[in-house]
Design a protein around this motif. Structure first.
Motif, PDB file in Angstrom:
ATOM      1  N   UNK A  41       0.811  -1.208   0.000  1.00 47.78           N
ATOM      2  CA  UNK A  41       0.000   0.000   0.000  1.00 47.78           C
ATOM      3  C   UNK A  41       0.844   1.257   0.000  1.00 47.78           C
ATOM      4  N   UNK A  42       0.306   2.296   0.598  1.00 53.44           N
ATOM      5  CA  UNK A  42       0.954   3.603   0.629  1.00 53.44           C
ATOM      6  C   UNK A  42       2.283   3.524   1.363  1.00 53.44           C
ATOM      7  N   UNK A  43       3.310   4.076   0.771  1.00 55.62           N
ATOM      8  CA  UNK A  43       4.622   4.108   1.412  1.00 55.62           C
ATOM      9  C   UNK A  43       5.273   2.754   1.509  1.00 55.62           C
ATOM     10  N   UNK A  94      -6.863   4.583   4.017  1.00 55.19           N
ATOM     11  CA  UNK A  94      -6.546   5.521   5.083  1.00 55.19           C
ATOM     12  C   UNK A  94      -5.724   6.698   4.532  1.00 55.19           C
ATOM     13  N   UNK A  95      -4.803   6.396   3.617  1.00 51.57           N
ATOM     14  CA  UNK A  95      -3.986   7.443   3.005  1.00 51.57           C
ATOM     15  C   UNK A  95      -4.857   8.406   2.214  1.00 51.57           C
ATOM     16  N   UNK A  96      -5.774   7.873   1.400  1.00 47.84           N
ATOM     17  CA  UNK A  96      -6.632   8.735   0.579  1.00 47.84           C
ATOM     18  C   UNK A  96      -7.579   9.579   1.425  1.00 47.84           C
ATOM     19  N   UNK A  97      -8.120   8.989   2.496  1.00 48.62           N
ATOM     20  CA  UNK A  97      -8.988   9.757   3.400  1.00 48.62           C
ATOM     21  C   UNK A  97      -8.177  10.846   4.099  1.00 48.62           C
ATOM     22  N   UNK A  98      -6.946  10.506   4.520  1.00 52.45           N
ATOM     23  CA  UNK A  98      -6.080  11.492   5.169  1.00 52.45           C
ATOM     24  C   UNK A  98      -5.726  12.641   4.248  1.00 52.45           C
ATOM     25  N   UNK A  99      -5.407  12.327   3.003  1.00 52.81           N
ATOM     26  CA  UNK A  99      -5.088  13.384   2.041  1.00 52.81           C
ATOM     27  C   UNK A  99      -6.320  14.251   1.787  1.00 52.81           C
ATOM     28  N   UNK A 100      -7.494  13.625   1.660  1.00 52.48           N
ATOM     29  CA  UNK A 100      -8.726  14.392   1.430  1.00 52.48           C
ATOM     30  C   UNK A 100      -9.009  15.331   2.607  1.00 52.48           C
ATOM     31  N   UNK A 105      -3.803  10.940   9.847  1.00 57.21           N
ATOM     32  CA  UNK A 105      -4.163   9.728   9.087  1.00 57.21           C
ATOM     33  C   UNK A 105      -3.172   9.447   7.982  1.00 57.21           C
ATOM     34  N   UNK A 106      -2.713  10.497   7.302  1.00 56.30           N
ATOM     35  CA  UNK A 106      -1.733  10.308   6.241  1.00 56.30           C
ATOM     36  C   UNK A 106      -0.434   9.743   6.801  1.00 56.30           C
TER      37      UNK A 106
END
Length: 122
Positions: A3-5, A13-19, A114-115
């Motif tokens: 996933x992310x990173x 979780x990454x996409x929600x954090x960025x949003x 979250x990000x």
């Protein structure tokens, strides 16, 4: 699943954090007014003086396009002009209710948290 990173999962979780970060940042910057003032040096207008290195650099480059001094003066002039613009900005936070301010800062902090959490390996 990577996933992310490079961590397992974490993409939702990454996409929600960025949003949330983008939304909080947008709402916060929407409450800010930026103005500019005069370029003063010892009480006198200094904008014309800040153009001198730029103009000398341009003149040298038109005389000789390979002139090291021309490129240095041109770069220095652009740097002085850019720095003068930044230094003379005045930034004001527009009045907002406490609830709105807490929501803006809360969204920004939650999104950053979250990000960061999505990028942490388990």
């Amino acid at each position: 699943m990577i996933g992310a990173g490079g961590t397992p999962g974490g993409i939702p979780m990454f996409l929600i954090g960025v949003a949330l970060t983008v939304l909080g940042g947008y709402l916060l910057t929407n409450q800010v007014t930026v103005t500019s003032g005069p370029w003063l040096l010892y009480g006198q207008n200094a904008f014309g003086m800040s153009l001198l290195p730029f103009l000398f650099g341009v003149g040298l480059l038109f005389f000789n396009g390979r002139s090291i001094w021309g490129w240095l003066l041109l770069g220095l002039g652009l740097l002085i002009i850019f720095a003068g613009i930044i230094v003379n900005l005045r930034i004001y936070f527009e009045p907002a209710s406490l609830f709105s301010t807490l929501m803006m800062l809360g969204l920004l902090a939650a999104g950053l948290g979250l990000t960061a959490r999505s990028l942490k390996s388990l």
